[in-house]
Write a protein that holds these residues in place. Structure first.
Motif, PDB file in Angstrom:
ATOM      1  N   ARG A  28       1.779 -12.007  58.919  1.00  8.23           N
ATOM      2  CA  ARG A  28       2.615 -11.911  57.724  1.00  8.23           C
ATOM      3  C   ARG A  28       2.690 -13.246  56.993  1.00  8.23           C
ATOM      4  O   ARG A  28       2.627 -13.315  55.760  1.00  8.23           O
ATOM      5  CB  ARG A  28       4.027 -11.465  58.122  1.00  8.23           C
ATOM      6  N   ILE A  29       2.836 -14.326  57.771  1.00  9.48           N
ATOM      7  CA  ILE A  29       2.919 -15.659  57.163  1.00  9.48           C
ATOM      8  C   ILE A  29       1.611 -15.997  56.455  1.00  9.48           C
ATOM      9  O   ILE A  29       1.602 -16.515  55.332  1.00  9.48           O
ATOM     10  CB  ILE A  29       3.255 -16.712  58.243  1.00  9.48           C
ATOM     11  N   ALA A  30       0.476 -15.699  57.118  1.00 11.26           N
ATOM     12  CA  ALA A  30      -0.826 -15.971  56.505  1.00 11.26           C
ATOM     13  C   ALA A  30      -0.991 -15.181  55.214  1.00 11.26           C
ATOM     14  O   ALA A  30      -1.508 -15.700  54.208  1.00 11.26           O
ATOM     15  CB  ALA A  30      -1.941 -15.637  57.488  1.00 11.26           C
ATOM     16  N   SER A  31      -0.545 -13.934  55.224  1.00 14.06           N
ATOM     17  CA  SER A  31      -0.655 -13.106  54.025  1.00 14.06           C
ATOM     18  C   SER A  31       0.184 -13.669  52.885  1.00 14.06           C
ATOM     19  O   SER A  31      -0.252 -13.685  51.726  1.00 14.06           O
ATOM     20  CB  SER A  31      -0.193 -11.680  54.363  1.00 14.06           C
TER      21      SER A  31
ATOM     22  N   GLY B 170      13.527 -11.394  56.075  1.00 14.25           N
ATOM     23  CA  GLY B 170      13.764 -10.295  57.016  1.00 14.25           C
ATOM     24  C   GLY B 170      12.791 -10.273  58.176  1.00 14.25           C
ATOM     25  O   GLY B 170      12.919  -9.421  59.062  1.00 14.25           O
ATOM     26  N   LEU B 171      11.816 -11.177  58.193  1.00 14.60           N
ATOM     27  CA  LEU B 171      10.850 -11.211  59.299  1.00 14.60           C
ATOM     28  C   LEU B 171      11.542 -11.749  60.548  1.00 14.60           C
ATOM     29  O   LEU B 171      12.105 -12.844  60.545  1.00 14.60           O
ATOM     30  CB  LEU B 171       9.664 -12.098  58.921  1.00 14.60           C
ATOM     31  N   GLU B 172      11.534 -10.987  61.620  1.00 16.86           N
ATOM     32  CA  GLU B 172      12.270 -11.325  62.837  1.00 16.86           C
ATOM     33  C   GLU B 172      11.761 -12.626  63.446  1.00 16.86           C
ATOM     34  O   GLU B 172      10.559 -12.856  63.575  1.00 16.86           O
ATOM     35  CB  GLU B 172      12.131 -10.194  63.861  1.00 16.86           C
ATOM     36  N   GLY B 173      12.717 -13.495  63.824  1.00 23.64           N
ATOM     37  CA  GLY B 173      12.367 -14.749  64.483  1.00 23.64           C
ATOM     38  C   GLY B 173      11.925 -15.841  63.532  1.00 23.64           C
ATOM     39  O   GLY B 173      11.458 -16.887  63.991  1.00 23.64           O
ATOM     40  N   VAL B 174      12.052 -15.622  62.223  1.00 20.30           N
ATOM     41  CA  VAL B 174      11.595 -16.603  61.228  1.00 20.30           C
ATOM     42  C   VAL B 174      12.782 -17.054  60.387  1.00 20.30           C
ATOM     43  O   VAL B 174      13.543 -16.242  59.861  1.00 20.30           O
ATOM     44  CB  VAL B 174      10.503 -16.000  60.321  1.00 20.30           C
ATOM     45  N   GLU B 175      12.947 -18.392  60.283  1.00 20.09           N
ATOM     46  CA  GLU B 175      13.963 -18.977  59.403  1.00 20.09           C
ATOM     47  C   GLU B 175      13.274 -19.515  58.147  1.00 20.09           C
ATOM     48  O   GLU B 175      12.213 -20.149  58.249  1.00 20.09           O
ATOM     49  CB  GLU B 175      14.694 -20.116  60.112  1.00 20.09           C
TER      50      GLU B 175
ATOM     51  N   ASP C 132      10.156 -18.863  45.594  1.00 18.04           N
ATOM     52  CA  ASP C 132      10.852 -17.562  45.602  1.00 18.04           C
ATOM     53  C   ASP C 132       9.925 -16.451  46.092  1.00 18.04           C
ATOM     54  O   ASP C 132      10.356 -15.539  46.811  1.00 18.04           O
ATOM     55  CB  ASP C 132      11.379 -17.240  44.203  1.00 18.04           C
ATOM     56  N   GLU C 133       8.664 -16.530  45.674  1.00 14.83           N
ATOM     57  CA  GLU C 133       7.704 -15.499  46.100  1.00 14.83           C
ATOM     58  C   GLU C 133       7.495 -15.554  47.617  1.00 14.83           C
ATOM     59  O   GLU C 133       7.431 -14.519  48.293  1.00 14.83           O
ATOM     60  CB  GLU C 133       6.380 -15.691  45.367  1.00 14.83           C
ATOM     61  N   ILE C 134       7.371 -16.781  48.156  1.00 17.07           N
ATOM     62  CA  ILE C 134       7.164 -16.927  49.599  1.00 17.07           C
ATOM     63  C   ILE C 134       8.376 -16.412  50.369  1.00 17.07           C
ATOM     64  O   ILE C 134       8.256 -15.659  51.346  1.00 17.07           O
ATOM     65  CB  ILE C 134       6.894 -18.414  49.953  1.00 17.07           C
ATOM     66  N   ILE C 135       9.573 -16.806  49.927  1.00 18.29           N
ATOM     67  CA  ILE C 135      10.794 -16.392  50.621  1.00 18.29           C
ATOM     68  C   ILE C 135      10.981 -14.872  50.517  1.00 18.29           C
ATOM     69  O   ILE C 135      11.369 -14.211  51.491  1.00 18.29           O
ATOM     70  CB  ILE C 135      12.007 -17.136  50.028  1.00 18.29           C
ATOM     71  N   SER C 136      10.670 -14.307  49.365  1.00 18.82           N
ATOM     72  CA  SER C 136      10.789 -12.859  49.198  1.00 18.82           C
ATOM     73  C   SER C 136       9.818 -12.125  50.113  1.00 18.82           C
ATOM     74  O   SER C 136      10.161 -11.103  50.718  1.00 18.82           O
ATOM     75  CB  SER C 136      10.522 -12.494  47.741  1.00 18.82           C
ATOM     76  N   GLU C 137       8.604 -12.658  50.231  1.00 19.41           N
ATOM     77  CA  GLU C 137       7.574 -12.018  51.058  1.00 19.41           C
ATOM     78  C   GLU C 137       7.945 -12.042  52.538  1.00 19.41           C
ATOM     79  O   GLU C 137       7.675 -11.090  53.286  1.00 19.41           O
ATOM     80  CB  GLU C 137       6.237 -12.735  50.850  1.00 19.41           C
TER      81      GLU C 137
ATOM     82  N   MET D 192      -2.905 -23.589  62.790  1.00 22.63           N
ATOM     83  CA  MET D 192      -3.744 -23.922  61.639  1.00 22.63           C
ATOM     84  C   MET D 192      -5.068 -23.150  61.711  1.00 22.63           C
ATOM     85  O   MET D 192      -5.525 -22.587  60.700  1.00 22.63           O
ATOM     86  CB  MET D 192      -4.021 -25.427  61.607  1.00 22.63           C
ATOM     87  N   GLU D 193      -5.677 -23.106  62.897  1.00 20.29           N
ATOM     88  CA  GLU D 193      -6.926 -22.356  63.064  1.00 20.29           C
ATOM     89  C   GLU D 193      -6.716 -20.874  62.753  1.00 20.29           C
ATOM     90  O   GLU D 193      -7.583 -20.235  62.140  1.00 20.29           O
ATOM     91  CB  GLU D 193      -7.443 -22.539  64.494  1.00 20.29           C
ATOM     92  N   PHE D 194      -5.576 -20.339  63.182  1.00 25.92           N
ATOM     93  CA  PHE D 194      -5.261 -18.930  62.902  1.00 25.92           C
ATOM     94  C   PHE D 194      -5.192 -18.692  61.395  1.00 25.92           C
ATOM     95  O   PHE D 194      -5.744 -17.711  60.880  1.00 25.92           O
ATOM     96  CB  PHE D 194      -3.932 -18.572  63.568  1.00 25.92           C
ATOM     97  N   LEU D 195      -4.525 -19.587  60.665  1.00 24.86           N
ATOM     98  CA  LEU D 195      -4.387 -19.428  59.217  1.00 24.86           C
ATOM     99  C   LEU D 195      -5.736 -19.557  58.513  1.00 24.86           C
ATOM    100  O   LEU D 195      -6.019 -18.833  57.549  1.00 24.86           O
ATOM    101  CB  LEU D 195      -3.405 -20.467  58.673  1.00 24.86           C
ATOM    102  N   ILE D 196      -6.576 -20.480  59.003  1.00 25.63           N
ATOM    103  CA  ILE D 196      -7.905 -20.654  58.401  1.00 25.63           C
ATOM    104  C   ILE D 196      -8.732 -19.389  58.569  1.00 25.63           C
ATOM    105  O   ILE D 196      -9.425 -18.939  57.652  1.00 25.63           O
ATOM    106  CB  ILE D 196      -8.615 -21.878  59.018  1.00 25.63           C
ATOM    107  N   LYS D 197      -8.654 -18.774  59.780  1.00 30.70           N
ATOM    108  CA  LYS D 197      -9.384 -17.526  60.021  1.00 30.70           C
ATOM    109  C   LYS D 197      -8.883 -16.393  59.138  1.00 30.70           C
ATOM    110  O   LYS D 197      -9.614 -15.443  58.878  1.00 30.70           O
ATOM    111  CB  LYS D 197      -9.244 -17.127  61.494  1.00 30.70           C
ATOM    112  N   ARG D 198      -7.626 -16.511  58.680  1.00 29.92           N
ATOM    113  CA  ARG D 198      -7.073 -15.475  57.803  1.00 29.92           C
ATOM    114  C   ARG D 198      -7.291 -15.787  56.323  1.00 29.92           C
ATOM    115  O   ARG D 198      -6.700 -15.141  55.463  1.00 29.92           O
ATOM    116  CB  ARG D 198      -5.580 -15.303  58.077  1.00 29.92           C
ATOM    117  N   GLY D 199      -8.112 -16.816  56.038  1.00 24.88           N
ATOM    118  CA  GLY D 199      -8.524 -17.049  54.659  1.00 24.88           C
ATOM    119  C   GLY D 199      -7.857 -18.191  53.935  1.00 24.88           C
ATOM    120  O   GLY D 199      -8.125 -18.412  52.747  1.00 24.88           O
TER     121      GLY D 199
END
Length: 539
Positions: free
Chosen positions: A448-451, A409-414, A401-406, A487-494
């Motif tokens: 946004r996804i990484a956050s 409304g993000l454009e282009g994301v299902e 629920d937390e992930i979906i709430s976060e 995956m590399e992008f997400l790793i760089k974001r922590g």
């Protein structure tokens, strides 16, 4: 101007008529006219007129009267003048012919000289042309050899490049026969090039290039197969470790429910310590070690549960059967109620629930046989495991629920909830055609996804997909590279690398038709699956 003789005579006659006078012409004038005529060549050109003039002079000299004499002398003078004029005319004509003939001869000679000069120049030009043709032929032959050499060098360069690419793809070991043949033919081509056999060098280089390309393709196929095997192996190890850890945790919790903290605390600590070691290895990506430690933890937890059960039985020896039977029935009722609740929530399939169902079944059977102590123990175990599964599901649902709430409304994301967990689908032109670098327009989306996922304790699968355009094998490789870039992008974001797994499926799993531009756009996607289902708790 040249005048005809008849015209001259006519003019002279007219002149004579006009000039006739009673004055007697002098005979000497007639004789002087004859001399001039002779001098002009009258003997040759006007013999008749000259003879008449001389005859008339002779008659004039013999004439009796002055009038007759003058008349004859005048006529003689006239004929002499005609003879002179005719001679001058004819001699002039002859000289003109001679002059013309000489000029023509000279012109002919000059023309002949020019012809000879022209012929000489033509022979010289033909000689030079033959020399030029020979030189041009040599130049053509040299140019043809240079072209052949350039083509051979180009073919060798292409073969060297393909051989280098094949080597980088691992063809030396994965496609040894083809790679060795291509290398040998390339060496032969270089030798032929040094010997000047350019056509043969080009032929050998072309064969080397073709074999190098085949070796590269074969190496890529085998490397891809090995990669998939490795991914499968990683997935199997991860699943094995997770299930073993879930089983160990369930058994430890069961042992606790039997009073292991009081009865066998040292064994409980050992099993718990082993489970923590497995979790640490899993978090650090040491999957084989994690699977091994998890299996040992599960085994030690099973021994712990059995030992706790034995100690628990020892404590029940003095109790009355009626009391134990009542306790067993209460525990069985509680366990069944919890299983129904889990079923109502759709939590079936987790390791804890499977073990809980097995324990409840064993409790019913033991109760039917009158083995109340065994029924009580199994019922307590089933209730404890079912309660743990429900708690874990509540935790997972909260995280979902937390992930979906976060990300809502993000454009282009299902965003979808699936049996595996939360699916985050990003479709569209995320990457340039044939490329794997994330476009700038989508960097904000992945930020946004990484956050949203940074604090997530669950494993995350990253799957790349393409449409059906292009080569199937290239699409498979491209989809994997794109998943790796994300995956590399997400790793760089922590995000923790130990929780991330990337894979690619190419065009094999479309979610829309590839017959339309919009359908192909939806099929070009990256999916992130947060694996919240099937775990007792995050590890």
């Amino acid at each position: 101007m040249i005048l005809r003789a008849s015209t001259v005579l006519l003019l002279l006659a007219l002149m004579g008529c006009a000039a006739k006078a009673p004055v007697e012409p002098a005979l000497p004038e007639a004789e002087e006219a004859v001399r001039r005529a002779e001098k002009a060549g009258a003997e040759r050109y006007a013999r008749v007129e000259l003879s008449r003039a001389k005859g008339l002079i002779e008659k004039a000299s013999q004439a009796g009267g002055p009038g007759e004499r003058s008349e004859l002398a005048a006529r003689a003078k006239l004929y002499a003048q005609v003879a002179e004029i005719r001679s001058l005319y004819l001699s002039t004509l002859e000289r003109l012919r001679e002059v013309r003939s000489e000029r023509a001869r000279l012109a002919l000679e000059r023309m002949a000289e020019r012809i000879r000069e022209a012929e000489a120049r033509m022979r010289l030009a033909e000689h030079r042309m033959r020399l030029a043709e020979k030189e041009a032929e040599r130049a053509r032959e040299e140019a043809a050899r240079e072209v052949a050499r350039a083509r051979a060098e180009t073919a060798i360069s292409k073969a060297e490049l393909l051989l280098k690419l094949a080597r980088e793809a691992g063809a030396e070991s994965l496609s040894k026969k083809l790679f060795s043949s291509a290398s040998s033919k390339l060496d032969l081509a270089k030798g032929e090039l040094k010997e000047g056999e350019y056509d043969e060098a080009e032929r050998l280089a072309a064969e080397a290039e073709a074999e190098a390309e085949k070796a590269r393709a074969e190496a890529l196929r085998k490397a891809e197969a090995r990669r998939r095997e490795a991914e499968l192996r990683i997935g199997e190890l991860r699943e094995k470790a997770v299930r073993s850890m879930a089983g160990a945790e369930a058994l430890i919790e069961a042992a606790k429910s039997l009073g292991a903290q009081e009865l066998i605390p040292s064994k409980l600590r050992e099993a718990s310590s082993r489970l923590e070691e497995a979790r640490k290895a899993m978090a650090e990506g040491r999957l084989e070690e994690a699977a091994s430690l998890a299996a040992r933890a599960e085994k030690e937890a099973l021994n712990l549960q059995r030992l706790a059960q034995m100690r628990w039985r020892e404590r029940l020896i003095g109790r009355a059967d009626e009391e134990i039977a009542a306790q067993a029935k209460d525990s069985l009722f509680k366990a069944e109620r919890l299983l129904k609740e889990a079923d109502r929530r759709g939590l079936g399939g987790s390791a804890a629930l499977l073990k809980a169902e097995e324990a409840v079944k064993a409790a019913r059977e033991a109760l039917g046989r009158g083995e109340y102590r065994e029924a009580w123990r199994s019922a307590e175990l089933g209730a404890a495991l079912a309660e743990m599964a429900i708690d874990a599901a509540d935790e997972a649902r909260k995280a979902e629920d937390e992930i979906i709430s976060e990300l809502s409304g993000l454009e282009g994301v299902e965003l979808l909830k699936t049996p595996r967990g939360v699916l985050i689908r990003v479709s569209g032109d995320l990457f340039p055609p044939g490329g794997s670098e994330i476009r700038k327009a989508y960097l904000g989306t992945f930020e946004r996804i990484a956050s949203a996922l940074k604090g997530c304790p669950y494993p995350i699968l990253i799957e790349g997909h393409t449409d059906s355009s292009g080569d199937e094998e290239e699409n498979l490789k491209l989809s994997f590279l794109r998943a790796v870039r994300v995956m590399e992008f997400l790793i760089k974001r922590g995000l923790d690398p130990a929780r991330l797994t990337a894979t690619g499926y190419g065009e094999s799993r479309p979610i829309d038709s590839n017959a339309t531009p919009e359908g192909r756009r939806r099929n070009r996607r990256v999916e992130l699956i947060v694996l919240t289902r099937g775990f007792l708790r995050p590890f």
